[in-house]
Design a protein around this motif. Structure first.
Motif, PDB file in Angstrom:
ATOM      1  N   GLY A 105     -18.219  -6.422  51.350  1.00 58.32           N
ATOM      2  CA  GLY A 105     -18.072  -6.140  52.752  1.00 58.32           C
ATOM      3  C   GLY A 105     -16.831  -5.319  53.006  1.00 58.32           C
ATOM      4  N   TYR A 106     -16.056  -5.102  51.945  1.00 53.36           N
ATOM      5  CA  TYR A 106     -14.606  -4.279  52.181  1.00 53.36           C
ATOM      6  C   TYR A 106     -14.597  -3.000  52.091  1.00 53.36           C
ATOM      7  N   THR A 107     -15.697  -2.222  52.017  1.00 54.22           N
ATOM      8  CA  THR A 107     -15.582  -0.746  51.865  1.00 54.22           C
ATOM      9  C   THR A 107     -15.057  -0.099  52.923  1.00 54.22           C
ATOM     10  N   LYS A 108     -15.296  -0.378  54.020  1.00 51.05           N
ATOM     11  CA  LYS A 108     -15.134   0.242  55.463  1.00 51.05           C
ATOM     12  C   LYS A 108     -13.497   0.235  55.454  1.00 51.05           C
ATOM     13  N   GLN A 109     -12.707  -0.966  55.111  1.00 54.93           N
ATOM     14  CA  GLN A 109     -11.328  -1.090  55.128  1.00 54.93           C
ATOM     15  C   GLN A 109     -10.735  -0.457  54.115  1.00 54.93           C
ATOM     16  N   ILE A 110     -11.356  -0.093  52.966  1.00 52.85           N
ATOM     17  CA  ILE A 110     -10.786   0.482  51.801  1.00 52.85           C
ATOM     18  C   ILE A 110     -10.736   1.926  52.210  1.00 52.85           C
ATOM     19  N   LEU A 111     -11.997   2.393  52.895  1.00 50.80           N
ATOM     20  CA  LEU A 111     -11.890   3.880  53.248  1.00 50.80           C
ATOM     21  C   LEU A 111     -10.828   4.189  53.957  1.00 50.80           C
ATOM     22  N   GLU A 112     -10.847   3.307  55.201  1.00 46.17           N
ATOM     23  CA  GLU A 112      -9.662   3.413  56.149  1.00 46.17           C
ATOM     24  C   GLU A 112      -8.103   3.414  55.517  1.00 46.17           C
ATOM     25  N   THR A 113      -7.834   2.691  54.452  1.00 46.24           N
ATOM     26  CA  THR A 113      -6.579   2.585  53.829  1.00 46.24           C
ATOM     27  C   THR A 113      -6.409   3.896  52.992  1.00 46.24           C
ATOM     28  N   LEU A 114      -7.543   4.317  52.356  1.00 45.19           N
ATOM     29  CA  LEU A 114      -7.440   5.482  51.315  1.00 45.19           C
ATOM     30  C   LEU A 114      -7.140   6.771  52.589  1.00 45.19           C
ATOM     31  N   LYS A 115      -7.861   6.597  53.678  1.00 45.23           N
ATOM     32  CA  LYS A 115      -7.541   7.975  54.520  1.00 45.23           C
ATOM     33  C   LYS A 115      -6.185   7.871  55.004  1.00 45.23           C
ATOM     34  N   GLU A 116      -5.642   6.644  55.403  1.00 40.88           N
ATOM     35  CA  GLU A 116      -4.351   6.631  55.842  1.00 40.88           C
ATOM     36  C   GLU A 116      -3.256   7.144  54.913  1.00 40.88           C
ATOM     37  N   ASN A 117      -3.568   6.981  53.576  1.00 42.93           N
ATOM     38  CA  ASN A 117      -2.583   7.459  52.736  1.00 42.93           C
ATOM     39  C   ASN A 117      -2.917   8.741  52.088  1.00 42.93           C
ATOM     40  N   ASN A 118      -4.178   9.333  52.283  1.00 44.17           N
ATOM     41  CA  ASN A 118      -4.216  10.487  51.742  1.00 44.17           C
ATOM     42  C   ASN A 118      -4.508  10.392  50.177  1.00 44.17           C
ATOM     43  N   VAL A 119      -5.407   9.267  50.082  1.00 46.91           N
ATOM     44  CA  VAL A 119      -5.742   9.145  48.543  1.00 46.91           C
ATOM     45  C   VAL A 119      -7.322   9.327  48.256  1.00 46.91           C
ATOM     46  N   LYS A 120      -7.642   9.869  47.285  1.00 51.61           N
ATOM     47  CA  LYS A 120      -9.198   9.994  46.679  1.00 51.61           C
ATOM     48  C   LYS A 120      -9.255   8.919  45.643  1.00 51.61           C
ATOM     49  N   ALA A 121     -10.527   8.527  45.882  1.00 50.29           N
ATOM     50  CA  ALA A 121     -11.101   7.636  44.753  1.00 50.29           C
ATOM     51  C   ALA A 121     -12.487   7.969  44.294  1.00 50.29           C
ATOM     52  N   ALA A 122     -12.843   7.240  43.360  1.00 51.33           N
ATOM     53  CA  ALA A 122     -14.327   7.275  43.019  1.00 51.33           C
ATOM     54  C   ALA A 122     -15.085   6.113  43.433  1.00 51.33           C
ATOM     55  N   PHE A 177     -13.970   2.196  42.344  1.00 50.81           N
ATOM     56  CA  PHE A 177     -14.503   1.000  43.192  1.00 50.81           C
ATOM     57  C   PHE A 177     -16.053   0.673  42.797  1.00 50.81           C
ATOM     58  N   ASP A 178     -16.216  -0.544  42.495  1.00 50.94           N
ATOM     59  CA  ASP A 178     -17.536  -0.919  41.760  1.00 50.94           C
ATOM     60  C   ASP A 178     -18.471  -1.188  42.937  1.00 50.94           C
ATOM     61  N   GLU A 179     -19.354  -0.607  43.711  1.00 51.80           N
ATOM     62  CA  GLU A 179     -20.352  -0.812  44.805  1.00 51.80           C
ATOM     63  C   GLU A 179     -21.572  -1.758  44.397  1.00 51.80           C
ATOM     64  N   GLY A 180     -21.619  -2.245  43.271  1.00 53.86           N
ATOM     65  CA  GLY A 180     -22.625  -2.582  42.535  1.00 53.86           C
ATOM     66  C   GLY A 180     -22.875  -4.044  43.438  1.00 53.86           C
ATOM     67  N   TYR A 181     -21.604  -4.899  43.547  1.00 52.42           N
ATOM     68  CA  TYR A 181     -21.773  -6.282  44.293  1.00 52.42           C
ATOM     69  C   TYR A 181     -20.801  -6.225  45.269  1.00 52.42           C
ATOM     70  N   GLU A 182     -20.702  -5.172  46.127  1.00 54.63           N
ATOM     71  CA  GLU A 182     -19.724  -4.817  47.193  1.00 54.63           C
ATOM     72  C   GLU A 182     -19.711  -6.144  48.265  1.00 54.63           C
ATOM     73  N   LEU A 233     -21.866   4.619  55.118  1.00 57.01           N
ATOM     74  CA  LEU A 233     -20.666   4.626  54.044  1.00 57.01           C
ATOM     75  C   LEU A 233     -20.554   5.663  53.098  1.00 57.01           C
ATOM     76  N   VAL A 234     -21.760   5.757  52.411  1.00 50.28           N
ATOM     77  CA  VAL A 234     -21.936   6.554  51.343  1.00 50.28           C
ATOM     78  C   VAL A 234     -21.603   8.065  51.861  1.00 50.28           C
ATOM     79  N   LYS A 235     -22.145   8.541  53.072  1.00 51.00           N
ATOM     80  CA  LYS A 235     -21.916   9.777  53.685  1.00 51.00           C
ATOM     81  C   LYS A 235     -20.321   9.842  53.871  1.00 51.00           C
ATOM     82  N   GLN A 236     -19.747   8.895  54.555  1.00 48.02           N
ATOM     83  CA  GLN A 236     -18.128   8.807  54.772  1.00 48.02           C
ATOM     84  C   GLN A 236     -17.347   9.000  53.553  1.00 48.02           C
TER      85      GLN A 236
END
Length: 151
Positions: free
Chosen positions: A95-112, A88-93, A126-129
């Protein structure tokens, strides 16, 4: 009355003097660690991959590969396994990162997540999360995060 005033002023002076002595002793007991960046190179190298038409992994170049290996960096996966890498490119985020993190956590998926210094400054929770949940946090632009000590 004068005697009481003099005693109160003397007590205040003693307390003030003791506070200064204690503060100075605390300051001198702090351990100072000197660091040096003399072993770090400021040499600019081009970053990119050499594409090919043979359906093989692109060539990173020997210098880039060396830098990655020295710093335990990741650029390419194993060409023997079929994996999907979510980045995920956070250079021009937007506002969806919180939802992305929730979805990744629900599906036990890791990302960069590749962040900028501005993102780090404005979204530290969010960076700490991302880090706490086991995701990779990478540098979107090399100059941006080095000054913050993230990279």
């Amino acid at each position: 009355m004068k005697k009481q005033t003099i005693i109160i002023i003397a007590i205040i002076m003693i307390i003030l003097a003791m506070s200064i002595i204690i503060a100075k002793s605390l300051m001198t007991n702090n351990e100072t660690i000197e660091t040096s960046n003399t072993n770090l190179s400021n040499k600019k190298i081009g970053w990119g991959i050499k594409r090919n038409d043979s359906h093989e992994q692109p060539d990173l170049g020997s210098q880039n590969r060396k830098v990655l290996e020295e710093n335990q960096g990741i650029a390419m996966g194993n060409n023997e396994k079929k994996n999907i890498y979510l980045t995920f490119d956070e250079g021009y985020e937007a506002g969806y990162t919180k939802q992305i993190l929730e979805t990744l956590k629900e599906n036990n998926v890791k990302a960069a997540f590749f962040i900028t210094a501005h993102y780090l400054n404005t979204q530290p929770e969010l960076v700490k999360q991302m880090i706490d949940e086991g995701h990779i946090v990478g540098n979107h632009t090399p100059k941006c995060l080095m000054s913050r000590g993230v990279v």
